[in-house]
Design a protein around this motif. Structure first.
Motif, short mmCIF file in Angstrom:
data_model
loop_
_atom_site.label_atom_id
_atom_site.label_comp_id
_atom_site.label_asym_id
_atom_site.label_seq_id
_atom_site.Cartn_x
_atom_site.Cartn_y
_atom_site.Cartn_z
N LYS A 56 0.82 -1.22 0.00
CA LYS A 56 0.00 0.00 0.00
C LYS A 56 0.85 1.27 0.00
O LYS A 56 0.45 2.28 -0.56
N ASP A 57 2.03 1.20 0.62
CA ASP A 57 2.90 2.38 0.69
C ASP A 57 4.06 2.31 -0.31
O ASP A 57 5.08 2.98 -0.15
N PHE A 58 3.89 1.56 -1.39
CA PHE A 58 4.91 1.39 -2.42
C PHE A 58 5.34 2.73 -3.01
O PHE A 58 4.52 3.63 -3.22
N LEU A 59 6.65 2.85 -3.27
CA LEU A 59 7.19 4.02 -3.97
C LEU A 59 8.00 3.56 -5.17
O LEU A 59 8.79 2.61 -5.08
N LEU A 60 7.83 4.27 -6.28
CA LEU A 60 8.63 4.07 -7.48
C LEU A 60 9.45 5.33 -7.67
O LEU A 60 8.89 6.43 -7.77
N LEU A 61 10.76 5.18 -7.70
CA LEU A 61 11.67 6.28 -7.96
C LEU A 61 12.12 6.13 -9.40
O LEU A 61 12.93 5.26 -9.73
N GLU A 62 11.51 6.93 -10.27
CA GLU A 62 11.67 6.76 -11.71
C GLU A 62 12.28 8.01 -12.33
O GLU A 62 11.61 9.04 -12.47
N HIS A 63 13.55 7.92 -12.69
CA HIS A 63 14.24 8.98 -13.43
C HIS A 63 13.97 10.36 -12.81
O HIS A 63 13.52 11.29 -13.48
N GLY A 64 14.18 10.46 -11.50
CA GLY A 64 14.05 11.75 -10.81
C GLY A 64 12.65 12.07 -10.31
O GLY A 64 12.44 13.13 -9.73
N GLU A 65 11.70 11.18 -10.52
CA GLU A 65 10.33 11.42 -10.05
C GLU A 65 9.96 10.37 -8.99
O GLU A 65 10.47 9.25 -9.01
N VAL A 66 9.05 10.76 -8.10
CA VAL A 66 8.55 9.85 -7.07
C VAL A 66 7.10 9.55 -7.39
O VAL A 66 6.27 10.45 -7.47
N TRP A 67 6.81 8.26 -7.60
CA TRP A 67 5.45 7.83 -7.89
C TRP A 67 4.98 6.92 -6.76
O TRP A 67 5.77 6.18 -6.18
N ASN A 68 3.67 6.95 -6.50
CA ASN A 68 3.06 6.00 -5.57
C ASN A 68 2.01 5.21 -6.33
O ASN A 68 1.87 5.37 -7.55
N ASN A 69 1.25 4.39 -5.65
CA ASN A 69 0.25 3.56 -6.35
C ASN A 69 -0.80 4.40 -7.06
O ASN A 69 -1.24 4.03 -8.16
N ASP A 70 -1.20 5.52 -6.48
CA ASP A 70 -2.18 6.39 -7.14
C ASP A 70 -1.61 7.00 -8.42
O ASP A 70 -2.29 7.09 -9.44
N THR A 71 -0.36 7.44 -8.35
CA THR A 71 0.30 8.01 -9.53
C THR A 71 0.38 6.97 -10.64
O THR A 71 0.10 7.28 -11.81
N ILE A 72 0.73 5.76 -10.27
CA ILE A 72 0.84 4.68 -11.25
C ILE A 72 -0.52 4.37 -11.86
O ILE A 72 -0.66 4.24 -13.08
N ALA A 73 -1.55 4.27 -11.03
CA ALA A 73 -2.91 3.97 -11.52
C ALA A 73 -3.37 5.06 -12.48
O ALA A 73 -3.95 4.75 -13.54
N THR A 74 -3.13 6.31 -12.15
CA THR A 74 -3.51 7.42 -13.02
C THR A 74 -2.80 7.31 -14.36
O THR A 74 -3.41 7.45 -15.43
N TYR A 75 -1.50 7.03 -14.32
CA TYR A 75 -0.71 6.87 -15.54
C TYR A 75 -1.28 5.73 -16.41
O TYR A 75 -1.47 5.89 -17.61
N LEU A 76 -1.54 4.58 -15.78
CA LEU A 76 -2.03 3.42 -16.52
C LEU A 76 -3.39 3.70 -17.15
O LEU A 76 -3.64 3.36 -18.32
N ASN A 77 -4.28 4.32 -16.39
CA ASN A 77 -5.62 4.62 -16.90
C ASN A 77 -5.58 5.60 -18.07
O ASN A 77 -6.34 5.45 -19.03
N LYS A 78 -4.69 6.59 -18.02
CA LYS A 78 -4.54 7.53 -19.14
C LYS A 78 -3.94 6.82 -20.35
O LYS A 78 -4.35 7.08 -21.48
N ALA A 79 -2.98 5.94 -20.11
CA ALA A 79 -2.32 5.22 -21.21
C ALA A 79 -3.31 4.35 -21.97
O ALA A 79 -3.18 4.19 -23.20
N LYS A 80 -4.30 3.82 -21.28
CA LYS A 80 -5.30 2.96 -21.93
C LYS A 80 -6.21 3.75 -22.87
O LYS A 80 -6.84 3.18 -23.75
N LEU A 81 -6.27 5.07 -22.69
CA LEU A 81 -7.13 5.91 -23.53
C LEU A 81 -6.46 6.29 -24.85
O LEU A 81 -7.15 6.72 -25.78
#
Length: 152
Positions: A56-81
């Motif tokens: 639940k408290d997962f963090l992704l440190l991606e090329h200078g950005e900090v993402w959490n599960n909500d950030t990832i979900a938002t990204y995935l949902n936009k990518a599907k569009l």
């Protein structure tokens, strides 16, 4: 005395053999965990799979950005569009795995081939490390650090 020494040597070598087998088991287990998490989340663009692989408290440190599960979900949902949806094929090469009790870390190369209509449009390579904890549902990642490797 000889029997005792022989028994101790047998126990010692059995322990070493077990430890080596355990290391290989952990490497294979984490190879599968990393591969499945990328296939089920990032290739399928499925936000519902986040809770299966990430805490639940997962963090992704991606090329200078900090993402959490909500950030990832938002990204995935936009990518599907965005149509057409590209196909992503992941290839994971484990460098090393360390497991201590209920925590672990893994270092690996992550390769992704992105294609549309079977035409490769992009090849990507990251050097990544992740930490995981053993939960009642198995291993889950609690942090992933990703650094892009420049293509040649």
């Amino acid at each position: 005395m000889k029997k005792r020494n022989t028994l101790l040597l047998m126990l010692f070598f059995t322990t070493i053999a077990f430890a080596q087998g355990s290391i290989e088991t952990h490497k294979k287990q984490f190879q599968n965990l990393v591969q499945e998490s990328f296939d089920e989340i990032w290739s399928k663009l499925e936000a519902k799979n986040i809770e299966k692989y990430y805490t639940k408290d997962f963090l992704l440190l991606e090329h200078g950005e900090v993402w959490n599960n909500d950030t990832i979900a938002t990204y995935l949902n936009k990518a599907k569009l965005k149509l057409p949806i590209p196909k992503r094929v992941n290839k994971i090469e484990i460098i090393d795995v360390k497991v201590t009790n209920k925590t672990a870390w893994v270092a690996y190369h992550n390769y992704a081939t992105i294609s549309i209509d079977d035409k490769i449009i992009r090849k990507l390579h990251w050097l990544e490390s992740a930490t995981a904890i053993l939960t009642d549902k198995g291993w889950k990642f609690d942090m992933l650090h990703s650094t892009r490797v420049k293509s040649e």
